[in-house]
Motif scaffolding. Structure first.
Motif, PDB file in Angstrom:
ATOM      1  N   GLU A 128      11.019 -41.307  92.123  1.00  0.00           N
ATOM      2  CA  GLU A 128      11.788 -41.252  92.151  1.00  0.00           C
ATOM      3  C   GLU A 128      12.655 -41.732  91.637  1.00  0.00           C
ATOM      4  OE1 GLU A 128      15.109 -40.608  96.054  1.00  0.00           O
ATOM      5  OE2 GLU A 128      12.893 -41.702  96.694  1.00  0.00           O
ATOM      6  N   ARG A 129      12.474 -43.218  91.306  1.00  0.00           N
ATOM      7  CA  ARG A 129      13.653 -44.183  90.346  1.00  0.00           C
ATOM      8  C   ARG A 129      13.605 -43.836  88.630  1.00  0.00           C
ATOM      9  NH1 ARG A 129      10.994 -48.695  94.128  1.00  0.00           N
ATOM     10  NH2 ARG A 129       9.417 -48.983  92.508  1.00  0.00           N
ATOM     11  N   THR A 130      12.341 -43.270  88.502  1.00  0.00           N
ATOM     12  CA  THR A 130      12.532 -42.660  87.468  1.00  0.00           C
ATOM     13  C   THR A 130      13.122 -41.437  86.811  1.00  0.00           C
ATOM     14  OG1 THR A 130      10.400 -41.602  87.467  1.00  0.00           O
ATOM     15  CG2 THR A 130       9.788 -43.912  87.054  1.00  0.00           C
ATOM     16  N   LEU A 131      13.370 -40.422  88.048  1.00  0.00           N
ATOM     17  CA  LEU A 131      13.851 -38.500  87.652  1.00  0.00           C
ATOM     18  C   LEU A 131      15.311 -38.561  86.949  1.00  0.00           C
ATOM     19  CD1 LEU A 131      12.913 -37.699  91.003  1.00  0.00           C
ATOM     20  CD2 LEU A 131      11.268 -36.791  88.640  1.00  0.00           C
ATOM     21  N   PRO A 132      16.331 -39.722  87.467  1.00  0.00           N
ATOM     22  CA  PRO A 132      17.406 -39.698  86.901  1.00  0.00           C
ATOM     23  C   PRO A 132      17.537 -39.955  85.127  1.00  0.00           C
ATOM     24  CG  PRO A 132      18.196 -41.003  88.969  1.00  0.00           C
ATOM     25  CD  PRO A 132      15.783 -40.730  88.377  1.00  0.00           C
ATOM     26  N   SER A 133      16.804 -40.842  85.006  1.00  0.00           N
ATOM     27  CA  SER A 133      16.813 -41.274  83.953  1.00  0.00           C
ATOM     28  C   SER A 133      15.957 -40.436  82.544  1.00  0.00           C
ATOM     29  CB  SER A 133      16.230 -42.588  83.518  1.00  0.00           C
ATOM     30  OG  SER A 133      15.157 -43.327  83.664  1.00  0.00           O
ATOM     31  N   PHE A 181      15.001 -36.767  83.407  1.00  0.00           N
ATOM     32  CA  PHE A 181      15.461 -35.781  83.568  1.00  0.00           C
ATOM     33  C   PHE A 181      15.941 -35.131  82.309  1.00  0.00           C
ATOM     34  CE2 PHE A 181      17.971 -32.559  84.234  1.00  0.00           C
ATOM     35  CZ  PHE A 181      17.153 -31.177  84.827  1.00  0.00           C
ATOM     36  N   CYS A 224      11.994 -34.553  79.866  1.00  0.00           N
ATOM     37  CA  CYS A 224      11.637 -33.934  80.757  1.00  0.00           C
ATOM     38  C   CYS A 224      11.485 -32.553  80.046  1.00  0.00           C
ATOM     39  CB  CYS A 224      11.177 -34.154  81.844  1.00  0.00           C
ATOM     40  SG  CYS A 224      11.456 -36.200  82.765  1.00  0.00           S
TER      41      CYS A 224
END
Length: 147
Positions: A119-124, A126, A129
């Protein structure tokens, strides 16, 4: 109008549904119909691509059932598929050697920590990806796990 108790027919017998066990082998496939009912999109998720294949199989089984019940659009089906893909890749990296033991049915290894790390990696991650067509991998064929 019949009187109370005058009905002679009973409710039809309920046929048992076939049981699909989590962890069945092979790729899971979902067919989604677009807004123009003539277009059908096919999405595939293969749990054997991940070290955490047991977890991937459980998530893929739920994905297939939910997509069939909700009758979602092809774009939404792909979004769910990509979320499962990204989660399983993150779980593989986070758990390392314990990844094959990952499952929703057991306490160890700790999926809460792995999910929090994902979850912590999702914003950076996106924008990087997905490429302009919405495919996973950001357009770099070397980074695309499906090629």
């Amino acid at each position: 109008m019949p009187r109370r108790g005058a009905f002679t027919r009973d409710f039809p017998a309920i046929e048992p549904e076939p049981v699909v066990l989590a962890g069945t082998t092979g790729a899971r496939v979902v067919h989604a119909t677009g807004t123009r009912k003539s277009t059908v999109s096919t999405s595939r998720l293969d749990p054997s691509r991940y070290q955490s294949s047991r977890l991937a199989g459980e998530l893929a089984d739920e994905w297939v059932e939910y997509m069939a019940a909700a009758e979602l659009s092809p774009g939404t089906v792909r979004a769910y598929q990509q979320a499962i893909d990204l989660l399983c890749v993150s779980v593989d990296a986070e758990l390392g050697r314990d990844a094959p033991n990952a499952s929703l049915a057991v306490d160890q290894p700790d999926l809460v920590r792995a999910a929090a790390a994902w979850e912590r990696t999702l914003p950076s991650g996106f924008p990087l990806c997905f490429d302009s067509s919405g495919a996973l991998g950001g357009g770099d064929p070397a980074a695309d796990p499906q090629t």
